[in-house]
Design a protein around this motif. Structure first.
Motif, PDB file in Angstrom:
ATOM      1  N   ARG A   1       0.802  -1.231   0.000  1.00  0.00           N
ATOM      2  CA  ARG A   1       0.000   0.000   0.000  1.00  0.00           C
ATOM      3  C   ARG A   1       0.833   1.278   0.000  1.00  0.00           C
ATOM      4  O   ARG A   1       0.354   2.322  -0.425  1.00  0.00           O
ATOM      5  N   TYR A   2       2.046   1.211   0.523  1.00  0.00           N
ATOM      6  CA  TYR A   2       2.890   2.403   0.658  1.00  0.00           C
ATOM      7  C   TYR A   2       4.215   2.184  -0.070  1.00  0.00           C
ATOM      8  O   TYR A   2       4.840   1.143   0.067  1.00  0.00           O
TER       9      TYR A   2
ATOM     10  N   VAL B   1       4.250   7.370  -0.998  1.00  0.00           N
ATOM     11  CA  VAL B   1       3.143   7.424  -1.942  1.00  0.00           C
ATOM     12  C   VAL B   1       2.213   6.247  -1.653  1.00  0.00           C
ATOM     13  O   VAL B   1       2.667   5.111  -1.525  1.00  0.00           O
ATOM     14  N   SER B   2       0.916   6.546  -1.543  1.00  0.00           N
ATOM     15  CA  SER B   2      -0.072   5.489  -1.332  1.00  0.00           C
ATOM     16  C   SER B   2      -1.383   5.919  -1.962  1.00  0.00           C
ATOM     17  O   SER B   2      -1.517   7.041  -2.451  1.00  0.00           O
ATOM     18  N   ARG B   3      -2.368   5.035  -1.917  1.00  0.00           N
ATOM     19  CA  ARG B   3      -3.682   5.398  -2.443  1.00  0.00           C
ATOM     20  C   ARG B   3      -4.376   6.398  -1.530  1.00  0.00           C
ATOM     21  O   ARG B   3      -5.390   6.989  -1.885  1.00  0.00           O
ATOM     22  N   TYR B   4      -3.830   6.601  -0.333  1.00  0.00           N
ATOM     23  CA  TYR B   4      -4.394   7.547   0.622  1.00  0.00           C
ATOM     24  C   TYR B   4      -3.835   8.958   0.445  1.00  0.00           C
ATOM     25  O   TYR B   4      -4.310   9.895   1.066  1.00  0.00           O
ATOM     26  N   GLY B   5      -2.775   9.088  -0.348  1.00  0.00           N
ATOM     27  CA  GLY B   5      -2.185  10.402  -0.577  1.00  0.00           C
ATOM     28  C   GLY B   5      -0.675  10.306  -0.723  1.00  0.00           C
ATOM     29  O   GLY B   5      -0.079   9.237  -0.679  1.00  0.00           O
ATOM     30  N   VAL B   6      -0.077  11.458  -0.912  1.00  0.00           N
ATOM     31  CA  VAL B   6       1.371  11.583  -1.003  1.00  0.00           C
ATOM     32  C   VAL B   6       1.836  12.309   0.254  1.00  0.00           C
ATOM     33  O   VAL B   6       1.375  13.416   0.545  1.00  0.00           O
ATOM     34  N   PHE B   7       2.738  11.691   0.987  1.00  0.00           N
ATOM     35  CA  PHE B   7       3.223  12.241   2.246  1.00  0.00           C
ATOM     36  C   PHE B   7       4.686  12.629   2.088  1.00  0.00           C
ATOM     37  O   PHE B   7       5.517  11.790   1.737  1.00  0.00           O
TER      38      PHE B   7
END
Length: 103
Positions: free
Chosen positions: A53-54, A76-82
């Motif tokens: 996921r990440y 980077v993940s489907r939850y956003g870019v951190f």
């Protein structure tokens, strides 16, 4: 006067203090603290985040108007870019290029 006979036993008994003092100086340096902080964030991301996921990207250099800037970690993940900038220091950290300093 020749001090070698006096200093030789002292040096033989305390020789290990020289590399120990050097090591203490390196560990207390801001360079080492920064590298240690980046290592801990990197290790934590690799150990605790699901690899499916990440996706971790390290040490990214981007061009700017003034030259370049370096980012320590991008996750980077489907939850956003951190975007993670690691700092291992005391004091205030401001998030813009021209902070207003108040004490």
């Amino acid at each position: 006067m020749d001090f070698a006979p006096v200093l030789q036993p002292v040096f033989n008994a305390l020789w290990y203090l020289i590399p120990l003092a050097f090591l203490a100086g390196v560990i207390k340096s801001s360079w080492f603290k920064g590298k240690l902080g980046e290592f801990l964030v990197n290790a934590s991301a690799r150990l605790f985040l699901d690899k499916n996921r990440y996706h971790l990207i390290k040490n990214v250099t981007l061009p700017t108007e003034d030259g370049t800037t370096q980012i320590d970690h991008i996750i980077v993940s489907r939850y956003g870019v951190f975007v993670v900038e690691t700092k291992n220091m005391k004091g205030w950290i401001f998030g813009n290029a021209n902070p207003e300093f108040k004490q």
